[in-house]
Scaffold this motif. Structure first.
Motif: not given
Length: 214
Positions: A13, A18, A21-23, A26, A191, A196
């Motif tokens: 990550l 990212c 999309h957030s980590m 993702t 990422c 994803p």
């Protein structure tokens, strides 16, 4: 007791990639698409922030078999209770890392040369990250790229399962497995993508085809 692990499709990550999309999101989407291991790598975060992030990812992946790995930060790995920690050649020694994480947490080690691979003690280290195969902007201070021929030489010298890393995309899957690696680690190939899950699924299909000789 150490858990079984699968290095086939290993997602690292990246907080910058990212952004769409957030980590956490993702990781959730990528595992749904076929990712087998997720490494939490956030160089700019504090240990407390890494612990919180790892816990959120653990919660998101609770009902999956994905391996959750903390990059570098031993304290965060232990406190968050993740499955593994991954260290580099410039970090603490593998023996010291093992002493600090105990016998049950998995330990990964980055290597770039045949000599470094041969030096791995399989009683201490569980898997190796070998690379970079290609130059990559996600890690600007990387070692000299190996290419697939170099990857094959290092994998052959490695006494533990190996995952290839460094600029790898879907079109490289067959070459990675032909070099003897157990899987490939990717960053921007998942990422940095709009979807994803879809990107991970495409990678996973390519992995199955490579293993089946298609």
């Amino acid at each position: 007791m150490k858990q079984p692990f699968d290095l086939s499709l290993y997602l690292v990550l990246d907080p910058d990639l990212c952004r769409l999309h957030s980590m956490v999101e993702t990781a959730r989407a990528a595992v749904a698409g076929g990712v087998t291991a997720v490494q939490v790598r956030h160089k700019r975060a504090s240990t407390a922030e890494r612990i919180a992030l790892a816990r959120d990812i653990k919660a998101a992946l609770r009902d999956t078999k994905a391996l959750i790995v903390m990059n570098d930060d031993i304290e965060a790995a232990v406190e968050a209770g993740v499955d593994a920690v991954h260290i580099g050649q410039r970090d603490m020694s593998p023996a010291l890392a093992r002493e600090r994480i105990g016998p049950d947490m998995l330990l990964g080690l980055s290597v770039n040369t045949e000599s470094a691979a041969r030096a791995i003690d399989p009683g201490v280290v569980d898997y190796a990250g070998i690379g970079p195969v290609f130059a990559t902007p996600t890690k600007p201070d990387h070692e000299q790229p190996l290419g697939f021929a170099g990857l094959a030489h290092v994998v052959a010298a490695c006494p533990v399962p190996a995952v290839a890393i460094g600029g790898l995309k879907r079109q490289h899957v067959s070459d990675v497995f032909a070099a003897g690696a157990h899987g490939l680690a990717v960053v921007s190939a998942i990422c940095g993508m709009p979807d994803p899950r879809e990107s991970a699924t495409a990678m996973w299909i390519a992995i199955r085809q490579a293993r089946n000789g298609l």
